[in-house]
Design a protein around this motif. Structure first.
Motif, short mmCIF file in Angstrom:
data_model
loop_
_atom_site.label_atom_id
_atom_site.label_comp_id
_atom_site.label_asym_id
_atom_site.label_seq_id
_atom_site.Cartn_x
_atom_site.Cartn_y
_atom_site.Cartn_z
N VAL A 151 23.32 25.57 -33.02
CA VAL A 151 22.15 24.86 -32.51
C VAL A 151 22.39 24.31 -31.11
N GLN A 152 21.29 24.18 -30.40
CA GLN A 152 21.30 23.52 -29.10
C GLN A 152 20.04 22.68 -29.05
N GLY A 153 20.20 21.37 -29.08
CA GLY A 153 19.05 20.49 -29.19
C GLY A 153 18.42 20.67 -30.56
N GLU A 154 17.12 20.97 -30.57
CA GLU A 154 16.41 21.12 -31.85
C GLU A 154 16.16 22.57 -32.22
N THR A 155 16.77 23.49 -31.49
CA THR A 155 16.54 24.91 -31.76
C THR A 155 17.88 25.64 -31.85
N VAL A 156 17.83 26.93 -32.12
CA VAL A 156 19.07 27.71 -32.12
C VAL A 156 19.50 27.93 -30.68
N ILE A 195 15.59 24.48 -39.24
CA ILE A 195 16.86 24.61 -38.51
C ILE A 195 17.69 23.34 -38.68
N THR A 196 17.05 22.18 -38.62
CA THR A 196 17.76 20.92 -38.83
C THR A 196 18.33 20.88 -40.25
N TRP A 197 17.55 21.30 -41.24
CA TRP A 197 18.02 21.31 -42.63
C TRP A 197 19.22 22.24 -42.80
#
Length: 100
Positions: free
Chosen positions: A57-62, A41-43
Motif C-alpha cells: 500500500v501507499q497511502g490509501e491505495t495500492v 484495501i485497508t481491511w
C-alpha cells in the motif's frame, strides 16, 4: 450490509507478503457502509498482510506497480477505490515489479 464472501488472489511475488498464500476466500465483516475498494484495501492490510506493508500500500491505495483486477477487469475501468464490492467478487492483486 451482511457478511460478504470475496475471493482474493495475490501473484507476481505479492503472495510472499501474505504467508506465501496465493488464494484467500474471506468473509468481510458486517458494515453499515458499503464495502468499497478503498475500505477493502485497508481491511486486507490490517487482516491479511504479514509484513512490509510499504510493498503493498501507499497511502490509501495500492502502490504503483500493482495491477488490480476485479472479476478479470482492470479496476481502472470500474472506478478504482470507489468500486462497490459485490458478493463473490474475485479481486486479484498482481505485482508487475520484479527484481533481478
Amino acid at each position: 450490509m451482511q457478511n460478504m464472501d470475496v475471493n482474493i488472489k495475490f501473484s507476481g511475488g505479492l503472495e510472499l507478503l501474505f504467508k506465501n498464500q496465493k488464494d484467500y476466500n474471506v468473509k468481510l465483516p458486517d458494515s453499515t457502509e458499503k464495502w468499497t475498494m478503498k475500505s477493502f484495501i485497508t481491511w486486507v492490510k490490517e487482516n491479511l498482510l504479514q509484513e512490509r506493508s510499504e510493498l503493498f500500500v501507499q497511502g490509501e491505495t495500492v502502490r504503483p506497480g500493482i495491477l488490480v483486477l476485479i472479476n478479470d477487469f482492470d479496476w481502472e475501468l470500474l472506478g478504482e477505490l470507489e468500486y462497490v464490492i459485490q458478493p463473490q467478487d474475485t479481486i486479484c492483486f498482481i505485482s508487475t515489479l520484479h527484481g533481478g
